[in-house]
Design a protein around this motif. Structure first.
Motif, PDB file in Angstrom:
ATOM      1  N   VAL A  33       0.835  -1.198   0.000  1.00  0.00           N
ATOM      2  CA  VAL A  33       0.000   0.000   0.000  1.00  0.00           C
ATOM      3  C   VAL A  33       0.871   1.251   0.000  1.00  0.00           C
ATOM      4  O   VAL A  33       0.590   2.221  -0.717  1.00  0.00           O
ATOM      5  CB  VAL A  33      -0.946   0.000   1.219  1.00  0.00           C
ATOM      6  N   SER A  34       1.947   1.231   0.766  1.00  0.00           N
ATOM      7  CA  SER A  34       2.805   2.416   0.889  1.00  0.00           C
ATOM      8  C   SER A  34       3.544   2.744  -0.400  1.00  0.00           C
ATOM      9  O   SER A  34       4.097   3.847  -0.529  1.00  0.00           O
ATOM     10  CB  SER A  34       3.823   2.209   2.014  1.00  0.00           C
ATOM     11  N   SER A  35       3.535   1.831  -1.341  1.00  0.00           N
ATOM     12  CA  SER A  35       4.237   2.090  -2.606  1.00  0.00           C
ATOM     13  C   SER A  35       3.415   2.919  -3.578  1.00  0.00           C
ATOM     14  O   SER A  35       3.931   3.334  -4.616  1.00  0.00           O
ATOM     15  CB  SER A  35       4.610   0.757  -3.266  1.00  0.00           C
ATOM     16  N   GLN A  36       2.139   3.195  -3.250  1.00  0.00           N
ATOM     17  CA  GLN A  36       1.280   3.955  -4.159  1.00  0.00           C
ATOM     18  C   GLN A  36       0.407   4.941  -3.378  1.00  0.00           C
ATOM     19  O   GLN A  36      -0.813   4.865  -3.407  1.00  0.00           O
ATOM     20  CB  GLN A  36       0.373   3.007  -4.961  1.00  0.00           C
ATOM     21  N   LEU A  37       1.041   5.874  -2.698  1.00  0.00           N
ATOM     22  CA  LEU A  37       0.293   6.817  -1.873  1.00  0.00           C
ATOM     23  C   LEU A  37       0.349   8.262  -2.377  1.00  0.00           C
ATOM     24  O   LEU A  37      -0.440   9.091  -1.938  1.00  0.00           O
ATOM     25  CB  LEU A  37       0.823   6.787  -0.429  1.00  0.00           C
ATOM     26  N   ASP A  38       1.269   8.569  -3.266  1.00  0.00           N
ATOM     27  CA  ASP A  38       1.477   9.959  -3.669  1.00  0.00           C
ATOM     28  C   ASP A  38       0.303  10.471  -4.485  1.00  0.00           C
ATOM     29  O   ASP A  38      -0.106   9.847  -5.474  1.00  0.00           O
ATOM     30  CB  ASP A  38       2.763  10.059  -4.494  1.00  0.00           C
ATOM     31  N   CYS A  39      -0.254  11.616  -4.085  1.00  0.00           N
ATOM     32  CA  CYS A  39      -1.392  12.157  -4.838  1.00  0.00           C
ATOM     33  C   CYS A  39      -0.990  13.308  -5.752  1.00  0.00           C
ATOM     34  O   CYS A  39      -1.786  13.723  -6.601  1.00  0.00           O
ATOM     35  CB  CYS A  39      -2.511  12.616  -3.889  1.00  0.00           C
ATOM     36  N   ALA A  40       0.220  13.863  -5.596  1.00  0.00           N
ATOM     37  CA  ALA A  40       0.590  15.011  -6.426  1.00  0.00           C
ATOM     38  C   ALA A  40       2.094  15.258  -6.392  1.00  0.00           C
ATOM     39  O   ALA A  40       2.538  16.393  -6.195  1.00  0.00           O
ATOM     40  CB  ALA A  40      -0.148  16.262  -5.951  1.00  0.00           C
ATOM     41  N   GLU A  41       2.893  14.208  -6.600  1.00  0.00           N
ATOM     42  CA  GLU A  41       4.351  14.328  -6.581  1.00  0.00           C
ATOM     43  C   GLU A  41       4.827  15.018  -5.307  1.00  0.00           C
ATOM     44  O   GLU A  41       5.674  15.914  -5.325  1.00  0.00           O
ATOM     45  CB  GLU A  41       4.851  15.077  -7.829  1.00  0.00           C
ATOM     46  N   ASP A  42       4.291  14.553  -4.166  1.00  0.00           N
ATOM     47  CA  ASP A  42       4.610  15.154  -2.880  1.00  0.00           C
ATOM     48  C   ASP A  42       5.789  14.493  -2.188  1.00  0.00           C
ATOM     49  O   ASP A  42       6.447  15.121  -1.358  1.00  0.00           O
ATOM     50  CB  ASP A  42       3.387  15.045  -1.942  1.00  0.00           C
ATOM     51  N   LEU A  43       6.044  13.216  -2.517  1.00  0.00           N
ATOM     52  CA  LEU A  43       6.981  12.444  -1.714  1.00  0.00           C
ATOM     53  C   LEU A  43       7.710  11.450  -2.606  1.00  0.00           C
ATOM     54  O   LEU A  43       7.074  10.675  -3.325  1.00  0.00           O
ATOM     55  CB  LEU A  43       6.213  11.711  -0.606  1.00  0.00           C
ATOM     56  N   SER A  44       9.030  11.458  -2.542  1.00  0.00           N
ATOM     57  CA  SER A  44       9.819  10.619  -3.444  1.00  0.00           C
ATOM     58  C   SER A  44       9.866   9.156  -3.015  1.00  0.00           C
ATOM     59  O   SER A  44      10.173   8.287  -3.832  1.00  0.00           O
ATOM     60  CB  SER A  44      11.249  11.167  -3.532  1.00  0.00           C
ATOM     61  N   PRO A 477     -14.866  23.920  -1.714  1.00  0.00           N
ATOM     62  CA  PRO A 477     -13.779  24.799  -2.154  1.00  0.00           C
ATOM     63  C   PRO A 477     -12.431  24.464  -1.534  1.00  0.00           C
ATOM     64  O   PRO A 477     -11.386  24.759  -2.128  1.00  0.00           O
ATOM     65  CB  PRO A 477     -14.262  26.199  -1.730  1.00  0.00           C
ATOM     66  N   ALA A 478     -12.396  23.859  -0.333  1.00  0.00           N
ATOM     67  CA  ALA A 478     -11.116  23.513   0.297  1.00  0.00           C
ATOM     68  C   ALA A 478     -10.352  22.493  -0.540  1.00  0.00           C
ATOM     69  O   ALA A 478      -9.109  22.501  -0.563  1.00  0.00           O
ATOM     70  CB  ALA A 478     -11.356  22.966   1.704  1.00  0.00           C
ATOM     71  N   TRP A 479     -11.068  21.618  -1.210  1.00  0.00           N
ATOM     72  CA  TRP A 479     -10.418  20.630  -2.083  1.00  0.00           C
ATOM     73  C   TRP A 479      -9.703  21.317  -3.231  1.00  0.00           C
ATOM     74  O   TRP A 479      -8.546  21.006  -3.534  1.00  0.00           O
ATOM     75  CB  TRP A 479     -11.474  19.648  -2.595  1.00  0.00           C
ATOM     76  N   LEU A 480     -10.361  22.280  -3.861  1.00  0.00           N
ATOM     77  CA  LEU A 480      -9.745  23.020  -4.962  1.00  0.00           C
ATOM     78  C   LEU A 480      -8.547  23.824  -4.463  1.00  0.00           C
ATOM     79  O   LEU A 480      -7.518  23.916  -5.141  1.00  0.00           O
ATOM     80  CB  LEU A 480     -10.778  23.944  -5.617  1.00  0.00           C
ATOM     81  N   GLN A 481      -8.672  24.400  -3.285  1.00  0.00           N
ATOM     82  CA  GLN A 481      -7.582  25.190  -2.716  1.00  0.00           C
ATOM     83  C   GLN A 481      -6.338  24.333  -2.516  1.00  0.00           C
ATOM     84  O   GLN A 481      -5.222  24.760  -2.827  1.00  0.00           O
ATOM     85  CB  GLN A 481      -8.029  25.806  -1.392  1.00  0.00           C
ATOM     86  N   MET A 482      -6.514  23.111  -1.995  1.00  0.00           N
ATOM     87  CA  MET A 482      -5.363  22.230  -1.795  1.00  0.00           C
ATOM     88  C   MET A 482      -4.797  21.735  -3.117  1.00  0.00           C
ATOM     89  O   MET A 482      -3.580  21.562  -3.264  1.00  0.00           O
ATOM     90  CB  MET A 482      -5.766  21.043  -0.922  1.00  0.00           C
ATOM     91  N   LEU A 483      -5.669  21.507  -4.097  1.00  0.00           N
ATOM     92  CA  LEU A 483      -5.202  21.103  -5.417  1.00  0.00           C
ATOM     93  C   LEU A 483      -4.342  22.203  -6.029  1.00  0.00           C
ATOM     94  O   LEU A 483      -3.336  21.927  -6.690  1.00  0.00           O
ATOM     95  CB  LEU A 483      -6.410  20.797  -6.310  1.00  0.00           C
ATOM     96  N   GLN A 484      -4.713  23.451  -5.785  1.00  0.00           N
ATOM     97  CA  GLN A 484      -3.947  24.592  -6.291  1.00  0.00           C
ATOM     98  C   GLN A 484      -2.536  24.638  -5.690  1.00  0.00           C
ATOM     99  O   GLN A 484      -1.600  25.143  -6.309  1.00  0.00           O
ATOM    100  CB  GLN A 484      -4.683  25.897  -5.972  1.00  0.00           C
ATOM    101  N   GLU A 485      -2.392  24.088  -4.477  1.00  0.00           N
ATOM    102  CA  GLU A 485      -1.102  24.124  -3.785  1.00  0.00           C
ATOM    103  C   GLU A 485      -0.145  23.034  -4.259  1.00  0.00           C
ATOM    104  O   GLU A 485       0.976  22.950  -3.762  1.00  0.00           O
ATOM    105  CB  GLU A 485      -1.318  23.992  -2.276  1.00  0.00           C
ATOM    106  N   THR A 486      -0.551  22.200  -5.215  1.00  0.00           N
ATOM    107  CA  THR A 486       0.326  21.159  -5.740  1.00  0.00           C
ATOM    108  C   THR A 486       1.614  21.787  -6.269  1.00  0.00           C
ATOM    109  O   THR A 486       1.562  22.746  -7.052  1.00  0.00           O
ATOM    110  CB  THR A 486      -0.377  20.392  -6.876  1.00  0.00           C
ATOM    111  N   PRO A 487       2.783  21.295  -5.854  1.00  0.00           N
ATOM    112  CA  PRO A 487       4.048  21.947  -6.211  1.00  0.00           C
ATOM    113  C   PRO A 487       4.239  22.198  -7.703  1.00  0.00           C
ATOM    114  O   PRO A 487       4.638  23.297  -8.103  1.00  0.00           O
ATOM    115  CB  PRO A 487       5.104  20.974  -5.674  1.00  0.00           C
ATOM    116  N   GLU A 488       3.955  21.196  -8.535  1.00  0.00           N
ATOM    117  CA  GLU A 488       4.181  21.368  -9.971  1.00  0.00           C
ATOM    118  C   GLU A 488       3.213  22.386 -10.573  1.00  0.00           C
ATOM    119  O   GLU A 488       3.570  23.129 -11.490  1.00  0.00           O
ATOM    120  CB  GLU A 488       4.054  20.028 -10.686  1.00  0.00           C
ATOM    121  N   ILE A 489       2.004  22.418 -10.058  1.00  0.00           N
ATOM    122  CA  ILE A 489       1.028  23.400 -10.551  1.00  0.00           C
ATOM    123  C   ILE A 489       1.466  24.807 -10.185  1.00  0.00           C
ATOM    124  O   ILE A 489       1.397  25.743 -11.000  1.00  0.00           O
ATOM    125  CB  ILE A 489      -0.373  23.076  -9.991  1.00  0.00           C
TER     126      ILE A 489
END
Length: 553
Positions: A33-44, A477-489
């Protein structure tokens, strides 16, 4: 015919070896399970997983708030003025009890210490490790308990079947309350089965100790209030009026632990408890697509919960669970209609489904609201698999039996493999898979997980810097706000805004396929008005897309 084991049947030599087996399987589950947790290139250290779901920002944010408050106040947190500052703080949300979110916060802070500094107040991916650990604990508990009742083969299949239940596996990859709830729900039920299942009524001490687990379950999510009804019926059926005292001890300790574990209740017990229990009836309706019709959550047909459970469990595992139920029925008749401990497992599985059958009870999001029954179902799967193995051994040989059951088990993993990381979209062959379910008008996806890390990466590569991408549907709206904070975006200067079909501000629209909330422009019948740029599909069914609007180019 194989008789179900009891704890007394297990020798002292067998016990440590069995524990090691299930600890090993639990550890492997955690790694998987821990091998597929990243939702937005957050953790290497982890690979791409499901997209961020709507509830995750709340769960992680609140968990981090609680853990950091504990760190700031230290032992002084138990002072009344400190507790009041925390639990009456405007940033604290009392929509759920604190235990599940606290565990998510602990996981977040543990991973954050390894990952280093991040400009965001919290990172959703970090909180997902809490669900991964809870899932691993479920694997161990299901395996160990089933071993004591049905032997090693049935126990390995029961524990392994948790990995073959795609909807459960999907939630194990998300920072959501469903996994802590499932874990403590199972603990509370199995504690009663394990320590109350005898000829004599349990002692007051034993009843009180098992009541602690009931209290911890109540501290996760409101679904835990479903635990007492089956236990009360089972105990009174088993011991008649003699069950009343241990039930009062068990329930009393459970309520006490719940109250002591949630300081928010202390400052206005009646008012705050009424507020908590009334939230599920006072909120706005959610809409669900079910067999081609849009329903409000309170108006769904009575069979919704039953159909969703039966069609989201792989068919082979469903058949095995049927054998398990038949075994319980035969044992019940053998015991001269005295309820066994395993019968309580069945009652605890059925009661949530019965509740959601009643008119006016809200149910939505597929199996999410009754996800805690899946580990109980896994135990029945293990009991049934033990029966099948025993029958094949007597008919052929042990080698043929184990080979056949192993091959059957392996065939049930196809959904978990092929649907990754969109496990919440899984439907079994009873509906013809996701493709068949989609043609029948069932909900293909509902929570945003199909906007996966891989899709976000492709979208960022596809659109020019400083682009505007419109997002749909916006469930909060909190979901969109966090999506906006994605590093690559943020790095590419991409701006995410809600999609307004009457006034599109860009040609780009990214959406997930929750049909009741999508505007007509993004429905399949309007596909001639846009071009697909990138998409996530399973079985030729679109779950998430980036499209270009022809009229906005």
């Amino acid at each position: 015919m194989t008789q179900l084991k009891t704890p007394a049947d297990i020798s002292a030599k067998e016990r440590p070896v069995a524990i090691l087996w299930y600890l090993l399987l639990s550890g492997l589950s955690l790694l998987l399970v821990s091998s597929q947790l990243d939702c937005a290139e957050d953790l290497s250290i982890t690979g791409p997983g499901p997209g961020m779901t709507v509830d995750e920002p709340f769960n992680v944010g609140q968990g981090v708030f609680l853990v950091r408050a504990l760190r700031v106040y230290g032992l002084g947190i138990f002072a009344p003025e400190s507790l009041r500052e925390i639990f009456e703080h405007p940033n604290y949300l009392p929509d759920h009890p604190p235990l599940g979110r606290f565990l998510i916060g602990v996981a977040h802070e543990s991973i954050a210490g390894l990952a280093g500094e991040d400009s965001r107040p919290f990172v959703v991916t970090y909180g997902r490790y809490a669900s991964a650990v809870c899932f691993a604990c479920l694997v161990f508990l299901v395996g160990w308990f089933t071993y004591q009742r049905a032997g090693h083969t049935g126990a390995m299949i029961a524990a392994g079947s948790l990995l073959a239940l795609p909807r459960l596996l999907g939630h194990a990859h998300l920072a959501v309350l469903e996994m802590p709830t499932a874990l403590f729900y199972l603990l509370a039920v199995l504690a009663v089965v394990q320590f109350w299942d005898g000829e004599q009524v349990p002692s007051k001490k034993r009843a009180c100790l098992t009541g602690i687990l009931l209290g911890l379950a109540l501290l996760t999510k409101i679904q835990a209030v479903l635990i007492p009804i089956p236990v009360i019926l089972w105990a009174i059926w088993k011991w008649r009026q003699n069950a009343l005292l241990p039930l009062m001890c068990w329930g009393g300790v459970g309520v006490l632990v719940f109250f002591l574990g949630w300081p928010w209740l202390w400052f206005d017990p009646v008012g705050h408890l009424s507020e908590y229990l009334g939230r599920t009836t006072g909120r706005a309706a959610l809409y669900v697509e079910y067999f081609g019709t849009k329903y409000a959550d309170r108006d769904l047909p009575w069979h919704y919960a039953w159909v969703m459970l039966l069609t989201t469990v792989p068919v082979g595992l469903l058949i095995c669970s049927g054998f398990g139920v038949s075994k319980l029925w035969r044992d019940f008749k053998t015991e001269q209609q005295r309820p066994t401990g395993e019968l309580l497992i069945l009652l605890s599985l059925l009661w949530p489904l019965i509740l959601f059958t009643l008119p006016g009870i809200t149910v939505y999001d597929g199996v999410r609201l009754f996800l805690m029954v899946f580990p109980l179902l896994a135990i029945l799967i293990g009991l049934g698999a033990a029966i099948v193995t025993d029958w094949l051994t007597r008919r052929f040989s042990q080698r043929i039996a184990i080979t056949a059951v192993t091959l059957l088990m392996l065939s049930q993993f196809t959904g978990s493999i092929l649907y990754a990381p969109c496990w919440l979209s899984y439907y079994s062959l009873l509906l013809g898979g996701l493709n068949g379910a989609n043609q029948l008008g069932m909900e293909a996806t509902y929570w945003g997980d199909s906007l996966s890390a891989d899709l976000l990466g492709e979208v960022v590569q596809e659109v020019p810097d400083n682009s505007i991408i419109q997002i749909a549907p916006i469930l909060h709206p909190a979901w969109l706000q966090m999506l906006q904070e994605t590093p690559e975006i943020k790095r590419k200067g991409i701006q995410l805004v809600p999609f307004e079909p009457e006034r599109p501000v860009s040609q780009y629209v990214m959406y997930f396929q929750r049909n009741p909330y999508l505007p007509e422009l993004l429905q399949t019948q309007s596909s001639d008005r846009w071009t697909v740029i990138k998409e996530v599909t399973r079985q030729q069914v679109a779950l998430g897309r980036l499209v270009s609007l022809k009229e906005a180019r």
